[in-house]
Design a protein around this motif. Structure first.
Motif: not given
Length: 85
Positions: A43-55
């Protein structure tokens, strides 16, 4: 639908500020991120999740996955392209 780890109040303010006409959901405990495989190992603080879009299609199948940490507009453009819009 948009999902992030931000609390509900912050999601509501973000939605209001940007005039979104779709719901933003709060995943404070990270269960949705874990289920979709977007949680970072370290985890990287506020960047604990990757930005991804699921259509996701009306039949509930994933039609496309858009990966980009920096190009938010690219997420929308690609999702619309996949949906034929």
């Amino acid at each position: 639908v948009g999902v992030s780890r931000d609390p509900v109040a912050r999601q509501a303010e973000f939605s209001r500020r940007h005039g979104f006409d779709f719901p933003l959901l709060s995943d404070v405990d990270g269960r949705v991120a874990e289920a979709f495989g977007v949680r970072r190992r370290l985890p990287l603080g506020p960047l604990s999740t990757r930005r991804m879009t699921f259509v996701i299609g009306s039949d509930r199948r994933v039609l496309a996955v858009v990966h980009s940490e920096l190009d938010m507009n690219g997420h929308a453009d690609e999702a619309l392209r996949v949906l034929g819009g």
